[in-house]
Motif scaffolding. Structure first.
Motif, PDB file in Angstrom:
ATOM      1  N   UNK A  19     102.241  93.945  -9.482  1.00 47.18           N
ATOM      2  CA  UNK A  19     102.493  95.364  -9.204  1.00 47.18           C
ATOM      3  C   UNK A  19     103.008  95.535  -7.776  1.00 47.18           C
ATOM      4  N   UNK A  20     102.333  94.851  -6.846  1.00 47.25           N
ATOM      5  CA  UNK A  20     102.740  94.961  -5.441  1.00 47.25           C
ATOM      6  C   UNK A  20     104.160  94.436  -5.275  1.00 47.25           C
ATOM      7  N   UNK A  21     104.469  93.325  -5.944  1.00 45.58           N
ATOM      8  CA  UNK A  21     105.813  92.738  -5.826  1.00 45.58           C
ATOM      9  C   UNK A  21     106.863  93.696  -6.383  1.00 45.58           C
ATOM     10  N   UNK A  22     106.583  94.264  -7.559  1.00 46.95           N
ATOM     11  CA  UNK A  22     107.586  95.148  -8.185  1.00 46.95           C
ATOM     12  C   UNK A  22     107.835  96.375  -7.310  1.00 46.95           C
ATOM     13  N   UNK A  23     106.754  96.978  -6.803  1.00 46.65           N
ATOM     14  CA  UNK A  23     106.921  98.188  -5.980  1.00 46.65           C
ATOM     15  C   UNK A  23     107.742  97.898  -4.724  1.00 46.65           C
ATOM     16  N   UNK A  24     107.348  96.849  -4.010  1.00 49.24           N
ATOM     17  CA  UNK A  24     108.029  96.543  -2.738  1.00 49.24           C
ATOM     18  C   UNK A  24     109.484  96.160  -2.995  1.00 49.24           C
ATOM     19  N   UNK A  25     109.718  95.385  -4.052  1.00 45.96           N
ATOM     20  CA  UNK A  25     111.104  94.974  -4.342  1.00 45.96           C
ATOM     21  C   UNK A  25     111.962  96.199  -4.627  1.00 45.96           C
ATOM     22  N   UNK A  26     111.433  97.116  -5.445  1.00 51.49           N
ATOM     23  CA  UNK A  26     112.210  98.323  -5.786  1.00 51.49           C
ATOM     24  C   UNK A  26     112.447  99.158  -4.534  1.00 51.49           C
ATOM     25  N   UNK A  65      85.241  99.846  -9.880  1.00 51.80           N
ATOM     26  CA  UNK A  65      86.412  99.169  -9.345  1.00 51.80           C
ATOM     27  C   UNK A  65      86.444  99.300  -7.826  1.00 51.80           C
ATOM     28  N   UNK A  66      86.675  98.184  -7.166  1.00 50.09           N
ATOM     29  CA  UNK A  66      86.929  98.273  -5.731  1.00 50.09           C
ATOM     30  C   UNK A  66      88.415  98.551  -5.520  1.00 50.09           C
ATOM     31  N   UNK A  67      88.739  99.150  -4.386  1.00 52.73           N
ATOM     32  CA  UNK A  67      90.141  99.426  -4.005  1.00 52.73           C
ATOM     33  C   UNK A  67      90.892 100.238  -5.073  1.00 52.73           C
ATOM     34  N   UNK A  68      90.187 101.133  -5.744  1.00 49.83           N
ATOM     35  CA  UNK A  68      90.829 101.905  -6.822  1.00 49.83           C
ATOM     36  C   UNK A  68      91.973 102.766  -6.280  1.00 49.83           C
ATOM     37  N   UNK A  69      91.758 103.340  -5.067  1.00 47.87           N
ATOM     38  CA  UNK A  69      92.818 104.194  -4.486  1.00 47.87           C
ATOM     39  C   UNK A  69      94.102 103.391  -4.316  1.00 47.87           C
ATOM     40  N   UNK A  70      93.933 102.147  -3.955  1.00 45.74           N
ATOM     41  CA  UNK A  70      95.112 101.297  -3.771  1.00 45.74           C
ATOM     42  C   UNK A  70      95.855 101.144  -5.105  1.00 45.74           C
ATOM     43  N   UNK A  71      95.090 100.980  -6.173  1.00 46.13           N
ATOM     44  CA  UNK A  71      95.720 100.857  -7.490  1.00 46.13           C
ATOM     45  C   UNK A  71      96.476 102.138  -7.845  1.00 46.13           C
ATOM     46  N   UNK A  72      95.826 103.289  -7.594  1.00 43.14           N
ATOM     47  CA  UNK A  72      96.467 104.566  -7.948  1.00 43.14           C
ATOM     48  C   UNK A  72      97.780 104.701  -7.175  1.00 43.14           C
ATOM     49  N   UNK A  75     100.329 102.303  -8.722  1.00 43.95           N
ATOM     50  CA  UNK A  75     100.740 102.800 -10.028  1.00 43.95           C
ATOM     51  C   UNK A  75     101.710 103.978  -9.881  1.00 43.95           C
ATOM     52  N   UNK A  76     101.435 104.866  -8.910  1.00 45.28           N
ATOM     53  CA  UNK A  76     102.341 106.020  -8.795  1.00 45.28           C
ATOM     54  C   UNK A  76     103.676 105.597  -8.177  1.00 45.28           C
ATOM     55  N   UNK A  77     103.633 104.598  -7.295  1.00 45.19           N
ATOM     56  CA  UNK A  77     104.927 104.108  -6.757  1.00 45.19           C
ATOM     57  C   UNK A  77     105.740 103.446  -7.877  1.00 45.19           C
ATOM     58  N   UNK A  82     110.255 103.604 -11.706  1.00 47.79           N
ATOM     59  CA  UNK A  82     110.737 103.619 -13.098  1.00 47.79           C
ATOM     60  C   UNK A  82     111.578 104.868 -13.318  1.00 47.79           C
ATOM     61  N   UNK A  83     111.067 105.981 -12.798  1.00 47.61           N
ATOM     62  CA  UNK A  83     111.755 107.280 -12.950  1.00 47.61           C
ATOM     63  C   UNK A  83     113.170 107.245 -12.362  1.00 47.61           C
TER      64      UNK A  83
END
Ligand SMILES: Cc1cc2nc3c(=O)[nH]c(=O)nc-3n(C[C@H](O)[C@H](O)[C@H](O)COP(=O)(O)OP(=O)(O)OC[C@H]3O[C@@H](n4cnc5c(N)ncnc54)[C@H](O)[C@@H]3O)c2cc1C
Length: 492
Positions: A19-26, A65-72, A75-77, A82-83
């Protein structure tokens, strides 16, 4: 992104690393395709209830879940990318093989969920670069009774809790080694399960040998304090240098044999006792999921914790110039470490493909990863598999449940038939040759053979146990429908 355009980057895995890779790459201007076998993102760490049916669950999507905010945030990025057409997210799609031809990577995929068939023309996903972020799975050791219903991998128990909010039993023993046991025990206790004991095979005092490694990740210390509070509240005993030596029951788990051990894992006579339980969660850490990496011929090595890992350089590039690896595929280090590796891999690909990337951003991630790695090495050294663990095994203990191979048969392969490594044992007595192809028993088998030969398994040996040319079961029709690659297969 137009249909004809070849994406810059394919990412396999939508856990913390992918997820981190996809977001940063985009966000650095790359066209990305993100492929994951799951129906929703998050991987193992942020596994959560099916978002389409949240109303049916007792608690919100994040429980424990730890670091849930980070996941949110991730996920929104991703949703934003995608949008705007920067990422194509293929969920419910398993990659069963990766090939390289004509300077492009080709991912062979199959539907992982339900019976929906992906049209033949869309089953191959092609990209200019690849980030492998396939994560890890549970490590198990065979002990008498570990195949009884109610004896489960600790990760499986955790997965049921996180995605289905289901507790796998009512009276549980959590056993093995490593900090993950605490996470599972805390989750079970919070879910109302009576946790009779956490049996940690090692002593936390082993951290005292490498105190500097322990302080590399202060966040983990806070997590430890949080768990300690939960255990006090629910009266969960944490027993160090204690192991489960056998599990008994008729048709399912009923009794669990527990014993204190010395530093090498030898039972201290007179300490054995039996507790009545219906669930045993067993965890000896995790081992990377490497079938695609091995299929591609990437260099691997044996890590400090005896697991096979992909070799990656200081920018996460593997021995193949088009392929990067991130997260637990390169070594077990936790979700935060996986995120940093995913980000670094994406930045490195962006830089390689001519996007503007600040050197400082690369260096910052590298420093973060190096710190996390120092902690991970300390963690592995503090929680090894005890060298004499095989003394808990009897000749009738099942090692490979798919092929029903016992510890006695493994011993006979080595001692009577002259097999001198796990590869030979596999060929002579078939452990790891069944449905799971050694995913469950591979680590335990290698450790058991080492116990007989006295020689640690080499990377080549572990590769041969983990090698699967077709990563998941597919139909003959899917093989027949294979779309030829643009050039002859070239592995280099
Ligand atoms: C069962 C289990 C439960 C765990 N629970 C916890 C926990 O509660 N707390 C904790 O601290 N750590 C937990 N861990 C450890 C955890 O794996 C990591 O710390 C973290 O999730 C690693 O992130 P990652 O991105 O490297 O891999 P993962 O999170 O494992 O993500 C890998 C992703 O790749 C996908 N994938 C793999 N192979 C393919 C393929 N061939 N094709 C398509 N998709 C593929 C998977 O579906 C998955 O989504 C757990 C591990 C396991 C195995």
């Amino acid at each position: 992104m137009t249909a004809e355009r070849i994406p810059d980057l394919a990412v396999i895995g939508a856990g913390p690393a992918g997820l981190s890779a996809a977001d940063i790459a985009a966000e650095h201007g790359l066209d990305v395709v993100l492929v994951d076998a799951g129906s929703q993102t998050g991987g193992q760490f942020w596994r959560h209830p099916d978002e389409r049916h949240l109303a049916q669950f007792r608690a919100p999507e994040s429980t424990g879940h730890h670091h849930w905010k980070r996941y949110v945030d991730l996920r929104s990025r991703l949703a934003a990318a995608v949008q705007r057409g920067a990422v194509r997210h293929l969920s419910g799609r398993h990659v069963w093989r990766v090939d390289v031809a004509a300077d492009l990577v080709h991912l062979r995929t199959t539907a992982s969920i339900g019976t929906d068939q992906v049209p033949a023309t869309e089953r191959t996903v092609t990209a200019r670069r690849l980030v492998l972020a396939t994560g890890a799975y549970d490590r198990q050791l065979p002990i008498p009774g570990w195949t009884l219903p109610g004896a489960m991998a600790a990760g499986g128990v955790q997965a049921l809790l996180k995605s289905n909010q289901v507790a796998a039993g009512r009276r549980a023993v959590v056993a093995g080694t490593g900090p993950f046991l605490m996470s599972v025990a805390a989750g079970l206790a919070e879910a109302g399960v009576e946790v009779l004991a956490i049996c940690e095979a090692n002593s936390y005092l082993r951290w005292a040998r490498t105190p500097l490694r322990a302080v590399q990740e202060p966040g983990k210390l806070f997590e430890g304090v949080e768990y300690a509070r939960t255990f006090l509240r629910h009266r969960v005993p944490l027993k160090m240098r204690t192991v489960v030596t056998a599990i008994r029951g008729t048709g399912r788990v009923q009794q669990v044999e527990i014993a204190a051990v010395d530093g090498r894992g030898r039972v201290r006579p007179g300490t054995e006792r039996t507790v009545e339980a219906d669930l045993v969660a067993l965890g000896w850490g995790f081992t990377p999921q490497l079938e695609l990496a091995i299929g591609l011929g990437l260099d691997t090595t044996v890590d400090v914790d005896d697991s096979l890992v992909v070799v990656a350089d200081d920018r996460q590039r593997t021995s193949h110039p088009l392929v990067y690896a991130a997260g637990e595929a390169t070594g077990i280090g936790g979700a935060v470490q996986s995120c940093a590796e995913g980000e670094l891999a994406a930045l490195a690909v962006a830089a390689e493909l001519g996007r503007t990337v600040e050197e400082a951003a690369l260096r910052r991630r590298r420093r973060r990863i190096d710190r996390g790695r120092r902690f991970a090495v300390g963690m592995h050294r503090a929680g090894p598999v005890p060298p004499e663990w095989s003394s808990w095994v009897t000749p009738t203990t099942t090692v490979c449940r798919c092929e029903e191979v016992t510890a006695g048969e493994v011993a006979a392969s080595v001692c009577d038939l002259g097999a001198d490594d796990a590869r030979d044992v596999r060929v002579t007595s078939r452990p790891g040759m069944g449905l799971c192809q050694g995913r469950v028993c591979g680590f335990g088998l290698a450790q058991l053979v080492t116990a007989h030969t006295g020689r640690p398994a080499t990377a080549a040996e572990l590769e041969s146990i983990a090698k699967r040319n077709i990563g998941v079961p597919i139909t003959l029709g899917e093989i027949a429908d294979l779309v030829p690659l643009t050039a002859e297969r070239a592995d280099s």
